[in-house]
Structure formats: C-alpha cells, structure tokens
Motif scaffolding. Structure first.
Motif, PDB file in Angstrom:
ATOM      1  N   ALA A 297     -74.980  -8.102   0.961  1.00 35.38           N
ATOM      2  CA  ALA A 297     -74.983  -8.832   2.238  1.00 35.38           C
ATOM      3  C   ALA A 297     -73.610  -9.392   2.586  1.00 35.38           C
ATOM      4  CB  ALA A 297     -76.009  -9.962   2.192  1.00 35.38           C
ATOM      5  N   VAL A 298     -72.728  -9.549   1.605  1.00 36.04           N
ATOM      6  CA  VAL A 298     -71.409 -10.162   1.845  1.00 36.04           C
ATOM      7  C   VAL A 298     -70.593  -9.394   2.882  1.00 36.04           C
ATOM      8  CG1 VAL A 298     -69.188 -10.713   0.793  1.00 36.04           C
ATOM      9  CG2 VAL A 298     -71.312 -11.318  -0.386  1.00 36.04           C
ATOM     10  N   PRO A 299     -70.477  -8.047   2.784  1.00 35.18           N
ATOM     11  CA  PRO A 299     -69.634  -7.332   3.754  1.00 35.18           C
ATOM     12  C   PRO A 299     -70.089  -7.458   5.204  1.00 35.18           C
ATOM     13  CG  PRO A 299     -70.109  -5.952   1.835  1.00 35.18           C
ATOM     14  CD  PRO A 299     -70.997  -7.140   1.748  1.00 35.18           C
ATOM     15  N   LEU A 300     -71.340  -7.831   5.434  1.00 29.22           N
ATOM     16  CA  LEU A 300     -71.822  -7.951   6.810  1.00 29.22           C
ATOM     17  C   LEU A 300     -70.991  -8.952   7.605  1.00 29.22           C
ATOM     18  CD1 LEU A 300     -75.712  -8.061   6.249  1.00 29.22           C
ATOM     19  CD2 LEU A 300     -74.306  -6.095   6.931  1.00 29.22           C
ATOM     20  N   ALA A 301     -70.480  -9.982   6.930  1.00 29.31           N
ATOM     21  CA  ALA A 301     -69.700 -11.009   7.618  1.00 29.31           C
ATOM     22  C   ALA A 301     -68.336 -10.502   8.062  1.00 29.31           C
ATOM     23  CB  ALA A 301     -69.526 -12.229   6.708  1.00 29.31           C
ATOM     24  N   PHE A 302     -67.925  -9.330   7.567  1.00 29.49           N
ATOM     25  CA  PHE A 302     -66.596  -8.821   7.876  1.00 29.49           C
ATOM     26  C   PHE A 302     -66.634  -7.558   8.735  1.00 29.49           C
ATOM     27  CE2 PHE A 302     -66.453 -11.025   3.786  1.00 29.49           C
ATOM     28  CZ  PHE A 302     -65.475 -11.983   4.048  1.00 29.49           C
ATOM     29  N   ALA A 303     -67.804  -7.200   9.250  1.00 30.28           N
ATOM     30  CA  ALA A 303     -67.916  -5.997  10.079  1.00 30.28           C
ATOM     31  C   ALA A 303     -67.083  -6.159  11.348  1.00 30.28           C
ATOM     32  CB  ALA A 303     -69.377  -5.738  10.431  1.00 30.28           C
ATOM     33  N   GLY A 369     -71.866 -20.403  15.245  1.00 32.01           N
ATOM     34  CA  GLY A 369     -70.754 -19.837  14.481  1.00 32.01           C
ATOM     35  C   GLY A 369     -70.637 -18.333  14.520  1.00 32.01           C
ATOM     36  N   GLY A 370     -71.453 -17.665  15.326  1.00 31.08           N
ATOM     37  CA  GLY A 370     -71.371 -16.219  15.430  1.00 31.08           C
ATOM     38  C   GLY A 370     -72.147 -15.504  14.333  1.00 31.08           C
ATOM     39  N   PHE A 371     -72.118 -14.169  14.394  1.00 34.14           N
ATOM     40  CA  PHE A 371     -72.903 -13.378  13.447  1.00 34.14           C
ATOM     41  C   PHE A 371     -72.449 -13.607  12.011  1.00 34.14           C
ATOM     42  CE2 PHE A 371     -69.245 -10.597  13.805  1.00 34.14           C
ATOM     43  CZ  PHE A 371     -69.166  -9.962  12.571  1.00 34.14           C
ATOM     44  N   GLU A 372     -71.171 -13.954  11.816  1.00 33.57           N
ATOM     45  CA  GLU A 372     -70.653 -14.170  10.459  1.00 33.57           C
ATOM     46  C   GLU A 372     -71.395 -15.306   9.754  1.00 33.57           C
ATOM     47  OE1 GLU A 372     -67.079 -12.969  13.065  1.00 33.57           O
ATOM     48  OE2 GLU A 372     -68.810 -14.315  13.198  1.00 33.57           O
ATOM     49  N   ALA A 373     -71.691 -16.370  10.506  1.00 35.55           N
ATOM     50  CA  ALA A 373     -72.381 -17.512   9.910  1.00 35.55           C
ATOM     51  C   ALA A 373     -73.785 -17.116   9.462  1.00 35.55           C
ATOM     52  CB  ALA A 373     -72.451 -18.664  10.912  1.00 35.55           C
ATOM     53  N   ALA A 374     -74.460 -16.295  10.262  1.00 38.74           N
ATOM     54  CA  ALA A 374     -75.799 -15.832   9.887  1.00 38.74           C
ATOM     55  C   ALA A 374     -75.738 -14.940   8.651  1.00 38.74           C
ATOM     56  CB  ALA A 374     -76.443 -15.081  11.051  1.00 38.74           C
ATOM     57  N   ALA A 375     -74.673 -14.137   8.553  1.00 43.61           N
ATOM     58  CA  ALA A 375     -74.526 -13.260   7.388  1.00 43.61           C
ATOM     59  C   ALA A 375     -74.347 -14.077   6.107  1.00 43.61           C
ATOM     60  CB  ALA A 375     -73.333 -12.323   7.589  1.00 43.61           C
ATOM     61  N   TRP A 376     -73.546 -15.153   6.179  1.00 37.29           N
ATOM     62  CA  TRP A 376     -73.363 -15.987   4.994  1.00 37.29           C
ATOM     63  C   TRP A 376     -74.656 -16.713   4.628  1.00 37.29           C
ATOM     64  CZ3 TRP A 376     -69.887 -14.700   1.884  1.00 37.29           C
ATOM     65  CH2 TRP A 376     -68.627 -14.252   2.309  1.00 37.29           C
ATOM     66  N   ALA A 377     -75.475 -17.042   5.644  1.00 39.54           N
ATOM     67  CA  ALA A 377     -76.784 -17.632   5.350  1.00 39.54           C
ATOM     68  C   ALA A 377     -77.648 -16.638   4.588  1.00 39.54           C
ATOM     69  CB  ALA A 377     -77.470 -18.051   6.649  1.00 39.54           C
ATOM     70  N   ALA A 378     -77.561 -15.357   4.961  1.00 42.74           N
ATOM     71  CA  ALA A 378     -78.310 -14.317   4.252  1.00 42.74           C
ATOM     72  C   ALA A 378     -77.883 -14.249   2.790  1.00 42.74           C
ATOM     73  CB  ALA A 378     -78.103 -12.964   4.933  1.00 42.74           C
ATOM     74  N   VAL A 379     -76.581 -14.321   2.549  1.00 38.20           N
ATOM     75  CA  VAL A 379     -76.074 -14.317   1.171  1.00 38.20           C
ATOM     76  C   VAL A 379     -76.648 -15.505   0.405  1.00 38.20           C
ATOM     77  CG1 VAL A 379     -74.011 -14.494  -0.271  1.00 38.20           C
ATOM     78  CG2 VAL A 379     -73.953 -13.124   1.823  1.00 38.20           C
TER      79      VAL A 379
END
Length: 411
Positions: A297-303, A369-379
């Motif tokens: 899930a980590v790379p999702l924040a950097f797409a 915070g944008g999609f990146e914040a949601a991705a870090w929540a997933a992590v």
C-alpha cells in the motif's frame, strides 16, 4: 495423500472432484452474488426515485450496519440448530423484507420507513461467505481445506468484480429496481440450494451445560478479528485512495477501473497462494501476508499518473486474498467445536467494520490532504494487522484439541 500431491494448480480440479464439492461451489456463488449487489442496488434505486444521494446513503448504511450486527447472531444460531433451518428461514424473511423495501422506495415512502425495511433486510442477510467456509470444513479433509478457502477467496473476488457491474446494468438498462429484485432471486435460490446440500451440512454439536464456549471468547479468534478489522480498514481506505486519485487527475471514471485492478491482483494471488503447499505455519503466513499488504500500500501515496496507479493497484491487491485465506484456515483450527459458523461470522463482521471505518477516515483525510493521506491511512490499517498477528502468535498457535476420530480423518 501427501502434501506434495495436493499442491500446484491441480489442487483445484482435485478439490472439485470431491463428492459434492462442485455443486457446493456453484450454489455458493449464486447465494453470494447479493453481497456485492445489495447496497449498490439500494443506492441506485433510492437515488433514481427520490434524487437524494444522502437518503440513499442512509438506507444503504442501515442495511450494512444491521447485517454486520446480525451476522454473528445468525452464525451462532446456525451452530446450535443447523445451517439448513437458518438458511431456509432467513431467505424467506429476506425476500419479504427486501421486496417491502423495493415497493416502499418505488412508492415514495418516507425515509424512516425505508430505514426500518432496510434494517429488517440486513438482519435477515446471513454471512453467506461464513456459512460456506464452515461447510467446506465439514465436506473436505484437513489437507484440502486451504485449497477450498483459496477457491472461496477467488470466487469472492470474482463476485465483487461482476456483482457491481451486473446490478448497474440491471438498474440502468431494465429498471432501477431490477438489481434488488435480482438480489431477492439470488438469495432465495442460493439459500435453498445450499440448505439442500446435506453432504456439507456442519454437524450440530450437543450444547454442554452453560451453553458451551463461544468463538468470540477464544483469545486467538479475538486476535484474528482485530487483524481482519485492520485489513478491512486498509481495503476501505484503498477504495477512497483510488477514487480520490482519479478525481484529482480529472478522470473520475478511472476510479472503478483501479478498484477492479486491485481485485484482479487479489484474485490471481489467491489462486497461487492456495495452490502452494506452504511449509510455514498458518499463523506465520498471516504475519507475512499482512506485512506484504502494508508494504504494497505504501507506493500508492507516490503515484504520479494513471498508468502508474493502475500498476500499483494490482500490487496493492496481491496480499488481500492470501491474508484472508490464512486467517480462515487459522479460525478453523481455533474455534471451539461446533462454533465455526459463528466464528466466521465474527471475522466477516470485523472486516466489514474495518472497511466502514477505513472508508470514513480515508474520505475525511482525502478531503483535507488529498489521495496521499488516504493511502497512508491504508498503510496504518495494515500495520495494525501486522502488529496484532505478530504479537498474538502465542494465542494463534493455541489450537483446538483434536479428537481421535478427527485426527484419523486428517491423515
């Protein structure tokens, strides 16, 4: 049969050649389709008739929450009186409740009445996935069970790929209510067919004085529930991440494509995972799959682009089905004898709660915070699963005592 003989993709044909296995799998698919159709069909119908997305969300949420609360109760009841009685009774109540809900929506009934009908529908919706896993445990020998759970996970992912598409096509091309009408038909036919599959009916164990030990009282089951909630949180937050990313890129229609690619990754990995004769104990496999889930899930924040996100979506899904397979196999070994339906229902409810929380928290974070914040929540959700499965190893290794007759069956 040796473990090597049971490994490889040939394990699936061998499983389906077991007496009753193919029909059980087919009946289970029919009965489970509404899982991926019911809430979306409700949203589409209410929105089409009333034009209110807020009202549609309230009705769908009432149905989902009531189902999550009722599932363990229905599971325990099935362990006490038999799945057949529960399936036949609930499919009748479900048909009446969902039909009432459809009619009330079409007639423009007030929202409180719709909520009552939705709650009744949810309370009559058994966790079909949980019931099926308990039936596989009764149908096949221990050495084949991991393959059976892998097949179940593959079928689940297939249903979640096709179900939303089917209900959307029915609601738009036929009638807004057609998707929910199909849910009534699928649930009724599937429930009756599975109830009639006597070969896989779990044995109802005599209830000792005091009511016997409940699955929820077992420490290992509690560990699994929190781990499943963490995985569910990840799934909910990943859904939001994909949708938020697509919107930020100006291509909102790609959100559904990204979610489908995540399911494809999970489906493929689940098929491979079930075909391998793993030497690691299931509790360690749970830690490993949870760790891969967090890392994926980590790379999702950097797409940075849609093609990149498409590839990362597949990667993010590769540990979903394997993690659920490892958890299911562990539960079968941990739950007290005669409480499998209840145990699987608790896991299902924990996962559903996690998805709801992940969706809510992820949505709030994506707004600010944008999609990146949601991705870090997933992590973060996956990290919870990793920590619980790692620190809970002693509880997960504490297996239910195996009786002599069962030990002979596992040879």
């Amino acid at each position: 049969m040796s473990g090597a003989a049971k490994s490889g993709f040939g394990a699936y044909p061998r499983l389906l050649r077991e007496p009753g296995a193919l029909t059980l799998g087919l009946y289970g698919v029919v009965g489970r389709f509404p899982i991926a159709m019911r809430s979306l069909g409700c949203l589409l119908l209410v929105a089409a008739i009333s034009g209110s997305l807020a009202g549609a969300g309230v009705v769908a949420a009432a149905m989902l929450v009531s189902q999550g609360l009722a599932s363990p109760v229905l599971g325990r009841l099935a362990d006490r009186v038999g799945q057949r009685k529960v399936l036949l009774t609930t499919c009748l109540v479900h048909a009446v409740a969902l039909s009432t809900l459809v009619i009330a929506i079409v007639l423009g009934a007030p929202l409180p009445l719709l909520v009552v009908a939705a709650i009744a529908t949810g309370c009559a919706s058994v966790s079909f996935t949980s019931f099926m896993r308990a039936r596989w445990a009764a149908l096949v020998e221990q050495g084949t069970l991991r393959t059976a759970y892998a097949l179940e996970s593959v079928l689940d992912e297939t249903i979640f790929l096709l179900g939303p598409l089917l209900v959307t096509v029915l609601a738009t091309a036929v009638h807004p209510a057609a998707g929910l009408v199909a849910c009534v038909a699928f649930t009724t036919v599937g429930s009756i067919a599975v109830a009639a599959h006597t070969r896989s009916e779990p044995v109802v164990e005599p209830v000792p004085d005091g009511g016997g030990q409940r699955a929820i009282a077992v420490t290992g089951v509690q560990v699994l529930m929190v781990a499943y909630a963490g995985m569910g949180f990840l799934l909910g937050a990943v859904d939001v991440t994909m949708v938020a990313f697509a919107r930020e890129q100006g291509t909102p229609g790609l959100g559904g494509v990204f979610l489908s690619l995540t399911a494809v990754g999970s489906l493929a990995a689940g098929a491979v995972f079930g075909a391998v004769d793993w030497r690691l104990p299931q509790e360690r496999l749970l830690v490993a799959t949870s760790t891969v889930l967090a890392i994926g899930a980590v790379p999702l924040a950097f797409a940075g682009s849609s093609p990149v996100m498409a590839g990362l979506a597949v990667v993010a899904g590769i540990a979903i089905a394997p993690g659920l397979i490892a958890g299911s196999t562990l539960l079968e070994a941990l739950a007290p004898k005669g409480s499998l339906s209840e145990g699987f229902s608790w896991l299902s409810s924990a996962g559903a709660l996690g998805i709801a929380l992940g969706t809510g928290v992820g949505g709030w974070l994506a707004e600010s915070g944008g999609f990146e914040a949601a991705a870090w929540a997933a992590v973060g959700g996956a990290v919870v699963a990793v920590v619980l499965s790692a620190t809970g190893q002693p509880a997960l290794r504490r297996r239910r005592p195996v009786e002599p007759g069962m030990a002979a069956r596992e040879q």
